[in-house]
Enzyme design. Sequence first.
Site, short mmCIF file in Angstrom:
data_model
loop_
_atom_site.label_atom_id
_atom_site.label_comp_id
_atom_site.label_asym_id
_atom_site.label_seq_id
_atom_site.Cartn_x
_atom_site.Cartn_y
_atom_site.Cartn_z
CG HIS A 51 -0.41 0.31 2.50
ND1 HIS A 51 0.17 -0.62 3.31
CD2 HIS A 51 -0.31 1.49 3.15
CE1 HIS A 51 0.59 -0.05 4.42
NE2 HIS A 51 0.32 1.23 4.35
CE1 TYR A 119 0.49 2.78 10.88
CE2 TYR A 119 0.89 0.60 11.80
CZ TYR A 119 0.03 1.52 11.22
OH TYR A 119 -1.27 1.17 10.98
#
Length: 151
Positions: A51, A119
């Site tokens: 992605h 993240y």
Amino acid sequence: MMEGVVVKELIRHCDDRGYLTELVRDDDNLLEHFGQATFSMSYPGVIKAFHYHEKQDDLWFFPSGNAQVVLHDLRKNSSTSGKTETYYMGENNPILLLIPKGVAHGYRVLGCNPATLIYFTTTSYNPKNPDEKRLSWDDKQIDFDWQTHYR
């Protein structure tokens, strides 16, 4: 190295109690703006790819387990447009990896243990209008071989 990608080597401060590692500091100047921090776990052998984002940058860290991280530059005006790079991240190589907007990314969990990913992003996730464009793990444009080649 792919244009805009940054690798920050992490330093462990160890003593008889354990260790401390600073991940992200404001004076690192890694993210233009802080949006969100997220924690994810994936099982051994899992491939989560690909992605990319049009508006946000990602900053990845694998505190446990190990992963093969693959980046592919989809940006037309980048000096590294069309380039693919592989990074090995995790407890055996504790680094931060800045993934700029327009760079497709994904990973495969290596070894026999799950991998955890923390993240940080420059914008928060919007479920009504997600900044997430998907490509197949075996996308022909990227043409990445996810198999381990025994040598």
